[in-house]
Scaffold this motif. Sequence first.
Motif, PDB file in Angstrom:
ATOM      1  N   ARG A 216      23.789  23.843-132.786  1.00 29.82           N
ATOM      2  CA  ARG A 216      22.670  23.237-132.041  1.00 29.82           C
ATOM      3  C   ARG A 216      22.799  21.728-132.017  1.00 29.82           C
ATOM      4  O   ARG A 216      22.537  21.085-131.008  1.00 29.82           O
ATOM      5  N   ARG A 217      23.180  21.142-133.167  1.00 26.61           N
ATOM      6  CA  ARG A 217      23.369  19.687-133.202  1.00 26.61           C
ATOM      7  C   ARG A 217      24.465  19.271-132.236  1.00 26.61           C
ATOM      8  O   ARG A 217      24.316  18.286-131.509  1.00 26.61           O
ATOM      9  N   PHE A 218      25.554  20.034-132.209  1.00 24.17           N
ATOM     10  CA  PHE A 218      26.664  19.737-131.316  1.00 24.17           C
ATOM     11  C   PHE A 218      26.214  19.834-129.858  1.00 24.17           C
ATOM     12  O   PHE A 218      26.447  18.918-129.058  1.00 24.17           O
ATOM     13  N   ALA A 219      25.564  20.929-129.506  1.00 25.72           N
ATOM     14  CA  ALA A 219      25.131  21.133-128.117  1.00 25.72           C
ATOM     15  C   ALA A 219      24.104  20.085-127.688  1.00 25.72           C
ATOM     16  O   ALA A 219      24.100  19.632-126.540  1.00 25.72           O
TER      17      ALA A 219
ATOM     18  N   ILE B 261      29.648  27.912-127.476  1.00 34.69           N
ATOM     19  CA  ILE B 261      28.412  28.004-128.252  1.00 34.69           C
ATOM     20  C   ILE B 261      27.305  28.646-127.421  1.00 34.69           C
ATOM     21  O   ILE B 261      26.637  29.585-127.874  1.00 34.69           O
ATOM     22  N   ASP B 262      27.109  28.143-126.216  1.00 36.13           N
ATOM     23  CA  ASP B 262      25.975  28.593-125.408  1.00 36.13           C
ATOM     24  C   ASP B 262      26.209  29.908-124.676  1.00 36.13           C
ATOM     25  O   ASP B 262      25.255  30.621-124.399  1.00 36.13           O
ATOM     26  N   TYR B 263      27.450  30.233-124.356  1.00 41.71           N
ATOM     27  CA  TYR B 263      27.690  31.417-123.534  1.00 41.71           C
ATOM     28  C   TYR B 263      28.275  32.595-124.275  1.00 41.71           C
ATOM     29  O   TYR B 263      28.191  33.722-123.803  1.00 41.71           O
ATOM     30  N   THR B 264      28.865  32.368-125.451  1.00 47.13           N
ATOM     31  CA  THR B 264      29.405  33.508-126.193  1.00 47.13           C
ATOM     32  C   THR B 264      28.609  33.808-127.448  1.00 47.13           C
ATOM     33  O   THR B 264      28.771  34.862-128.038  1.00 47.13           O
ATOM     34  N   GLY B 265      27.777  32.846-127.854  1.00 51.20           N
ATOM     35  CA  GLY B 265      27.012  33.033-129.078  1.00 51.20           C
ATOM     36  C   GLY B 265      27.836  32.824-130.325  1.00 51.20           C
ATOM     37  O   GLY B 265      27.359  33.033-131.438  1.00 51.20           O
ATOM     38  N   ALA B 266      29.069  32.389-130.138  1.00 53.51           N
ATOM     39  CA  ALA B 266      29.946  32.163-131.286  1.00 53.51           C
ATOM     40  C   ALA B 266      29.495  30.924-132.060  1.00 53.51           C
ATOM     41  O   ALA B 266      28.966  29.983-131.484  1.00 53.51           O
ATOM     42  N   THR B 267      29.702  30.962-133.352  1.00 59.31           N
ATOM     43  CA  THR B 267      29.466  29.789-134.184  1.00 59.31           C
ATOM     44  C   THR B 267      30.795  29.059-134.278  1.00 59.31           C
ATOM     45  O   THR B 267      31.732  29.555-134.903  1.00 59.31           O
ATOM     46  N   VAL B 268      30.869  27.919-133.623  1.00 62.11           N
ATOM     47  CA  VAL B 268      32.172  27.271-133.521  1.00 62.11           C
ATOM     48  C   VAL B 268      32.191  25.810-133.951  1.00 62.11           C
ATOM     49  O   VAL B 268      33.248  25.272-134.220  1.00 62.11           O
ATOM     50  N   ALA B 269      31.065  25.140-134.004  1.00 58.02           N
ATOM     51  CA  ALA B 269      31.059  23.715-134.340  1.00 58.02           C
ATOM     52  C   ALA B 269      30.927  23.514-135.845  1.00 58.02           C
ATOM     53  O   ALA B 269      30.192  24.241-136.520  1.00 58.02           O
ATOM     54  N   THR B 270      31.640  22.540-136.339  1.00 57.12           N
ATOM     55  CA  THR B 270      31.515  22.171-137.743  1.00 57.12           C
ATOM     56  C   THR B 270      30.553  20.989-137.860  1.00 57.12           C
ATOM     57  O   THR B 270      30.244  20.325-136.865  1.00 57.12           O
ATOM     58  N   SER B 271      30.129  20.724-139.064  1.00 56.76           N
ATOM     59  CA  SER B 271      29.266  19.575-139.308  1.00 56.76           C
ATOM     60  C   SER B 271      29.967  18.280-138.913  1.00 56.76           C
ATOM     61  O   SER B 271      29.358  17.392-138.312  1.00 56.76           O
ATOM     62  N   THR B 272      31.238  18.183-139.222  1.00 49.12           N
ATOM     63  CA  THR B 272      32.012  16.990-138.868  1.00 49.12           C
ATOM     64  C   THR B 272      32.073  16.811-137.353  1.00 49.12           C
ATOM     65  O   THR B 272      31.910  15.687-136.849  1.00 49.12           O
ATOM     66  N   GLU B 273      32.286  17.900-136.625  1.00 51.25           N
ATOM     67  CA  GLU B 273      32.332  17.812-135.163  1.00 51.25           C
ATOM     68  C   GLU B 273      30.982  17.398-134.583  1.00 51.25           C
ATOM     69  O   GLU B 273      30.922  16.576-133.661  1.00 51.25           O
TER      70      GLU B 273
END
Length: 148
Positions: free
Chosen positions: A45-48, A108-120
């Motif tokens: 969510r932070r990434f998006a 993230i938004d279209y597959t529902g996958a958890t893909v972002a790290t805190s660093t990213e």
Amino acid sequence: MSWKKLLQDNKVHRHTTSRQELTDIRRLVARDLVDAAIPSLSEDRRFATAYNAALQTAKIAIACAGYRIASVPGHHRLTFEGAKLAIGRPAEHLADYFDACRRKRNEIDYTGATVATSTEADELLLHATSFLDLVESWIDSNHPSMRR
């Protein structure tokens, strides 16, 4: 790519912005930058949210340049290309970075996958903030009537 080519392809439209329109977009950007810094949100969510701040910032530059991206497939990619056209070389690296982030945001938004790290997420927030500073400096120099 050029504004002329984008106009011919109906990917952009000529647009006259207003201080009110820019104020409204700036409010969205400010909100998203604050929200993207909330540590209790998920990294995705932070990434998006940081990505959206960058996207809206690009829209500010495009509007000041006298255009609006059409609602066509690939309009996010075109928005970052438009920012490069509007601002020029100073925006190229960041716009390319945001375009790479676009692909991750799509996952993230279209597959529902958890893909972002805190660093990213942190890195994207930092770059989105820098991009806003760049765009506002460009406006100060090139479109002073549209300053904050």
